[in-house]
Design a protein around this motif. Structure first.
Motif, PDB file in Angstrom:
ATOM      1  N   TRP A  44      42.421  45.225  52.496  1.00 18.14           N
ATOM      2  CA  TRP A  44      42.028  45.689  51.168  1.00 18.14           C
ATOM      3  C   TRP A  44      42.387  44.663  50.100  1.00 18.14           C
ATOM      4  O   TRP A  44      41.617  44.425  49.172  1.00 18.14           O
ATOM      5  N   SER A  45      43.558  44.050  50.221  1.00 13.34           N
ATOM      6  CA  SER A  45      43.954  43.016  49.263  1.00 13.34           C
ATOM      7  C   SER A  45      43.005  41.828  49.334  1.00 13.34           C
ATOM      8  O   SER A  45      42.573  41.292  48.305  1.00 13.34           O
ATOM      9  N   GLY A  46      42.685  41.422  50.539  1.00 13.28           N
ATOM     10  CA  GLY A  46      41.769  40.298  50.714  1.00 13.28           C
ATOM     11  C   GLY A  46      40.389  40.590  50.163  1.00 13.28           C
ATOM     12  O   GLY A  46      39.774  39.754  49.493  1.00 13.28           O
ATOM     13  N   ALA A  47      39.888  41.799  50.415  1.00  8.43           N
ATOM     14  CA  ALA A  47      38.566  42.177  49.915  1.00  8.43           C
ATOM     15  C   ALA A  47      38.555  42.215  48.389  1.00  8.43           C
ATOM     16  O   ALA A  47      37.576  41.792  47.757  1.00  8.43           O
ATOM     17  N   SER A  48      39.642  42.692  47.799  1.00  5.27           N
ATOM     18  CA  SER A  48      39.685  42.740  46.332  1.00  5.27           C
ATOM     19  C   SER A  48      39.741  41.327  45.746  1.00  5.27           C
ATOM     20  O   SER A  48      39.130  41.055  44.712  1.00  5.27           O
ATOM     21  N   LEU A  49      40.457  40.421  46.396  1.00 12.18           N
ATOM     22  CA  LEU A  49      40.514  39.045  45.914  1.00 12.18           C
ATOM     23  C   LEU A  49      39.166  38.345  46.046  1.00 12.18           C
ATOM     24  O   LEU A  49      38.764  37.577  45.166  1.00 12.18           O
ATOM     25  N   VAL A  50      38.463  38.612  47.128  1.00 13.16           N
ATOM     26  CA  VAL A  50      37.124  38.048  47.294  1.00 13.16           C
ATOM     27  C   VAL A  50      36.198  38.571  46.204  1.00 13.16           C
ATOM     28  O   VAL A  50      35.446  37.808  45.583  1.00 13.16           O
ATOM     29  N   GLY A  51      36.261  39.870  45.943  1.00  6.85           N
ATOM     30  CA  GLY A  51      35.442  40.447  44.885  1.00  6.85           C
ATOM     31  C   GLY A  51      35.764  39.858  43.529  1.00  6.85           C
ATOM     32  O   GLY A  51      34.863  39.538  42.743  1.00  6.85           O
ATOM     33  N   LEU A  52      37.043  39.706  43.247  1.00  2.64           N
ATOM     34  CA  LEU A  52      37.461  39.120  41.977  1.00  2.64           C
ATOM     35  C   LEU A  52      36.974  37.672  41.872  1.00  2.64           C
ATOM     36  O   LEU A  52      36.473  37.246  40.827  1.00  2.64           O
ATOM     37  N   VAL A  99      33.340  33.504  39.614  1.00  2.00           N
ATOM     38  CA  VAL A  99      32.366  32.450  39.876  1.00  2.00           C
ATOM     39  C   VAL A  99      31.016  32.794  39.252  1.00  2.00           C
ATOM     40  O   VAL A  99      30.347  31.952  38.652  1.00  2.00           O
ATOM     41  N   LEU A 100      30.605  34.040  39.387  1.00  2.11           N
ATOM     42  CA  LEU A 100      29.301  34.438  38.856  1.00  2.11           C
ATOM     43  C   LEU A 100      29.333  34.657  37.353  1.00  2.11           C
ATOM     44  O   LEU A 100      28.298  34.638  36.701  1.00  2.11           O
ATOM     45  N   GLY A 101      30.528  34.858  36.800  1.00  2.00           N
ATOM     46  CA  GLY A 101      30.679  35.020  35.350  1.00  2.00           C
ATOM     47  C   GLY A 101      30.140  36.348  34.856  1.00  2.00           C
ATOM     48  O   GLY A 101      30.018  37.315  35.582  1.00  2.00           O
ATOM     49  N   GLY A 102      29.883  36.397  33.572  1.00  2.00           N
ATOM     50  CA  GLY A 102      29.311  37.596  32.983  1.00  2.00           C
ATOM     51  C   GLY A 102      30.364  38.472  32.331  1.00  2.00           C
ATOM     52  O   GLY A 102      31.558  38.188  32.362  1.00  2.00           O
ATOM     53  N   PRO A 103      29.927  39.558  31.730  1.00  2.00           N
ATOM     54  CA  PRO A 103      30.829  40.429  30.977  1.00  2.00           C
ATOM     55  C   PRO A 103      31.790  41.231  31.857  1.00  2.00           C
ATOM     56  O   PRO A 103      32.745  41.814  31.360  1.00  2.00           O
ATOM     57  N   LEU A 104      31.560  41.263  33.149  1.00  2.00           N
ATOM     58  CA  LEU A 104      32.428  42.054  34.031  1.00  2.00           C
ATOM     59  C   LEU A 104      33.745  41.352  34.363  1.00  2.00           C
ATOM     60  O   LEU A 104      34.632  41.957  34.947  1.00  2.00           O
TER      61      LEU A 104
END
Length: 86
Positions: free
Chosen positions: A47-55, A60-65
């Motif tokens: 879960w920690s790894g998946a959250s870091l990948v998502g972050l 990298v993709l940027g944007g308001p999120l």
């Protein structure tokens, strides 16, 4: 080999999961893969790894999120420090 033992039963005794797919039987390999996935999902490191990948993808993709992702990362970090392991 007695009459009650089939060729399939003998083959399953001696073949590993990878070797079983050589004969075209993918069910053993699929079961092992599903068991591996189920065990990994139970671990906090997954879960920690998946959250870091998502972050990382959000940054990298940027944007308001990105700002919301930063708040989520802070919350996850606090929760990880407070939660007792195991």
């Amino acid at each position: 080999m007695d009459k009650g033992t089939t060729k399939e039963e003998i083959r399953n005794l001696y073949l590993t999961a990878e070797m079983a797919t050589w004969g075209g039987d993918n069910s053993i390999k699929e079961n092992n893969l599903m068991n591996w996935i189920k065990e990994r999902v139970k671990e906090i490191s997954t879960w920690s790894g998946a959250s870091l990948v998502g972050l990382g993808l959000l940054v990298v993709l940027g944007g308001p999120l990105v700002k919301w992702a930063a708040y989520a990362a802070i919350a996850w970090g606090v929760w990880s420090m407070v939660k007792k392991q195991g």
